[in-house]
Design an enzyme around this catalytic site. Structure first.
Site, mmCIF file in Angstrom:
data_model
loop_
_atom_site.group_PDB
_atom_site.id
_atom_site.type_symbol
_atom_site.label_atom_id
_atom_site.label_comp_id
_atom_site.label_asym_id
_atom_site.label_seq_id
_atom_site.Cartn_x
_atom_site.Cartn_y
_atom_site.Cartn_z
ATOM 1 N N GLU A 47 0.459 -1.410 -0.074
ATOM 2 C CA GLU A 47 0.181 -0.036 0.150
ATOM 3 C C GLU A 47 1.061 0.973 -0.300
ATOM 4 O OE1 GLU A 47 -2.959 1.436 -0.523
ATOM 5 O OE2 GLU A 47 -3.471 -0.223 0.543
ATOM 6 N N ASP A 80 1.043 4.449 -2.882
ATOM 7 C CA ASP A 80 0.971 5.605 -2.578
ATOM 8 C C ASP A 80 1.979 6.271 -3.202
ATOM 9 O OD1 ASP A 80 -1.478 3.350 -1.959
ATOM 10 O OD2 ASP A 80 -1.469 4.795 -0.087
ATOM 11 N N SER A 127 -7.333 1.726 -3.758
ATOM 12 C CA SER A 127 -6.205 2.552 -2.776
ATOM 13 C C SER A 127 -5.182 2.920 -4.297
ATOM 14 C CB SER A 127 -5.321 1.200 -2.585
ATOM 15 O OG SER A 127 -4.965 0.471 -3.350
ATOM 16 N N ASP A 175 -15.701 11.352 -18.763
ATOM 17 C CA ASP A 175 -17.292 10.950 -18.457
ATOM 18 C C ASP A 175 -16.942 9.270 -18.387
ATOM 19 O OD1 ASP A 175 -19.734 10.555 -16.712
ATOM 20 O OD2 ASP A 175 -20.738 11.508 -18.903
ATOM 21 N N ILE A 176 -17.584 8.718 -18.072
ATOM 22 C CA ILE A 176 -17.112 7.884 -17.817
ATOM 23 C C ILE A 176 -19.094 7.001 -17.501
ATOM 24 C CG2 ILE A 176 -16.193 4.651 -16.439
ATOM 25 C CD1 ILE A 176 -14.215 7.020 -17.546
ATOM 26 N N GLY A 211 -22.706 11.877 -16.731
ATOM 27 C CA GLY A 211 -22.964 12.735 -15.402
ATOM 28 C C GLY A 211 -22.189 11.687 -14.451
ATOM 29 N N ASP A 252 -21.962 9.670 -11.213
ATOM 30 C CA ASP A 252 -23.344 8.702 -11.116
ATOM 31 C C ASP A 252 -22.412 8.393 -9.702
ATOM 32 O OD1 ASP A 252 -20.586 5.901 -11.519
ATOM 33 O OD2 ASP A 252 -21.676 7.913 -13.678
#
Length: 604
Positions: A305, A309, A523, A565-566, A584, A586
């Site tokens: 992790e 990061d 993550s 936009d996905i 839009g 979601d």
């Protein structure tokens, strides 16, 4: 702009209006009543009693009677259409706005003194809204009129010393919001879904070249290798940041939080830089220890992790000044020991620490969280108020939205584990914390090129916080598209909706324990988005503009056109297909993924 003196006058006026101290006296009545009580949480079993000398660090939260004024400030300075936009508050101004009333301080101090504690035994936060006291379990039980037990999480084996109820003298209820650790059973885990073996990551590969012509308008295809391996170069191409060069000399900054003995290894970072960011080779980050947290450089102890990061957030934003915090504390621990090996609340330890600092990184990413219902509501609200304080000071906070879709990530109704822990065991979607706090920016996940929602992307609606005004238009537009009655009773349509935005969340090539590996999860999405915002801050600071600070009022209004936009994918969980990504906003990918150049043009 409201000056410090104006802020002080407003706080004083409201404080005096709320409390009349003339002739007030502090008394200690003999009766106590229950302050907080919870049912034994699902998945936890009560075991033996802890050693009576086992130490607990009690955190006593005093009310913040003027927090609503801080909230008004936060929304004004975060609204791009308000005359105060960008006029962030100082540390001192924020502390004045969250300070408890003197009567609360005096009442709590007198109560503790009646149990033999003097001022030298106490620690206080800079605003005096928290009091910290380390005591043996036996003393805590007398103080709180309760009984602590060792509780064990059946699935993981984690053990906590907790109680399901505690009491306070009647007159103190108005002067204490919350005391922990008492009823908090949150485990606070990292938000990652997968870490693949070395063989799953190509051992030798050629990173895609940084060719600015590849992504001139963010619509042309990126390098095809990005469909199997995500690198710094892939993210720069996908998010239209190719060729942008930030400065190291304009007081810009970015930070990554580390918990649960997740150590960021510098040798792995150098291997990552050699492969993906050669101009950053032989540079590193500023390490800051919180409450004794360490950052072991033993290669075998490197954290997946932490490495993920640090490598991607700092790799994307290089050479912007970078900080990695390591906060001590992780389960499991030995509840029969007398020393406080773990308070099991490392996140709030970090929050207390960073709020006390004069200078804070302008962008901070956190890839840890827990199901909202495992965090007592009063405690969650206090932590969320802490995020608002950081936002008011000009900090942009990003949190992974979670890796369980709308709950546990399980689409098979027979296998789902989404049950309320209020004794009813009702099936319900499980929103995440801190992602559901309205004062942070929650980041969901995508995958592939062109991008679609990754199926584990956490998203949904908080049960603790109502829907903030800044997102109502976008969220209501989505809710109107849902078939009538769909998931009725499974989620709170009036709750704070998340995520707010998204970024890639799978197939990230990191270096871990000296070898390349492939890793995924939201993550990865949060530090990626944070890195892009650090670049946006660079562009603003170069023009003499303030940093972006709390982002949500901006991105749901003026910044809305700066996202890709996905519209495909969903986030199954709790025995359902979950929500769909659509045109839009979601509750899978939020407003979408960032287009750096468009956002830069909109925001500078």
């Amino acid at each position: 702009m409201w000056s410090s003196s104006v802020v002080r006058r407003v706080v004083l006026t409201l404080a005096l209006a709320s409390f009349s101290l003339a002739g007030s006296t502090i008394h200690v009545p003999s009766t106590s009543t229950v302050k907080e009580s919870v049912l034994p949480p699902r998945g936890w079993a009560q075991h033996n009693r802890p050693h009576p000398d086992h130490k607990i660090e009690l955190r006593i939260g005093l009310p913040q009677p003027n927090f609503h004024i801080l909230e008004e400030h936060l929304y004004e300075i975060s609204d791009p259409f308000h005359e105060r936009y960008g006029q962030h508050l100082s540390k001192e101004e924020v502390e004045e706005l969250v300070a408890p009333h003197p009567e609360s301080i005096d009442s709590v101090t007198a109560w503790l003194a009646s149990h033999g504690f003097q001022e030298a035994d106490l620690e206080r936060s800079p605003a005096k809204d928290w009091v910290y006291l380390t005591v043996p379990v036996s003393v805590a039980e007398k103080l709180l009129d309760t009984t602590y037990y060792v509780w064990k999480h059946v699935e993981s084996g984690d053990e906590f010393v907790r109680t399901t109820s505690y009491s306070l003298p009647d007159h103190l209820h108005a002067h204490i919001d919350v005391i922990q650790p008492t009823t908090m059973f949150a485990r606070f885990k990292g938000m990652k879904t997968t870490i693949h073996s070395v063989e799953d990551a190509v051992k030798e590969f050629q990173p895609p070249k940084l060719d600015s012509s590849l992504n001139a308008d963010a619509h042309v295809p990126v390098d095809p290798t990005c469909n199997t391996t995500i690198t710094i170069s892939c993210l720069q191409q996908l998010y239209n940041a190719v060729g942008y060069t930030p400065s190291a000399n304009i007081n810009n900054s970015i930070g990554i939080t580390g918990y649960l003995e997740q150590f960021a290894n510098i040798q792995d970072l150098q291997s990552f830089y050699t492969e993906q960011r050669p101009d950053a080779l032989n540079t590193s980050f500023n390490f800051v220890s919180v409450k004794g947290g360490i950052n072991s450089q033993n290669l075998s102890e490197a954290g997946a992790e932490a490495n993920l990061d640090v490598q991607f957030a700092f790799g994307l934003s290089f050479p912007i000044k970078s900080t990695f915090w390591s906060t001590a504390g992780r389960p499991p621990f030995k509840p029969d020991a007398t020393e406080p090996e773990n308070s099991n609340e490392p996140y709030n330890d970090w929050l207390d620490f960073v709020l006390a600092q004069e200078e804070i990184p302008l962008v901070i990413s956190t890839s840890y969280g827990e199901a909202e219902q495992t965090v007592p509501k009063n405690y969650a609200r206090r932590a969320c108020n802490g995020f608002a304080q950081l936002g008011a000071r000009g900090v942009s906070l990003f949190f992974s939205s979670g890796d369980g879709g709308v709950g546990d990530g399980e689409s098979d109704p027979a296998l789902q584990q989404c049950f309320t822990n209020d004794g009813r065991n009702v099936t319900k979607f499980m929103p995440s914390f801190p992602a559901g706090c309205p004062f942070v920016t929650a980041v969901g996940g995508t995958v592939n090129v062109p991008e679609i929602a990754v199926d584990f992307s956490g998203g949904g609606f908080s049960d603790y916080w109502s829907q903030p005004k800044y997102q109502q238009n976008a969220v209501n537009a989505y809710l109107k598209k849902l078939p009538e009655g769909l998931y009725k009773g499974l989620f709170n349509p009036g709750g704070r909706a998340f995520p707010d935005v998204a970024a890639q969340g799978l197939r990230f090539r990191i270096w871990l324990n000296g070898v390349p590996r492939s890793i995924g999860g939201t993550s990865a999405s949060s530090p990626t988005f944070a890195g892009i915002v650090a670049l946006l801050n660079d562009a603003r600071l170069k023009k003499g503009q303030p940093p972006l600070g709390f982002l949500n009022p901006l991105i749901y209004s003026k910044g809305g056109d700066g996202f890709n936009d996905i519209v495909f994918g969903n986030n199954p969980g709790c025995g359902t297909p979950g929500f769909n990504a659509t045109k839009g906003w979601d509750p899978v990918t939020g407003l979408g993924t960032p287009n750096f150049k468009k956002l830069k043009d909109l925001l500078t």
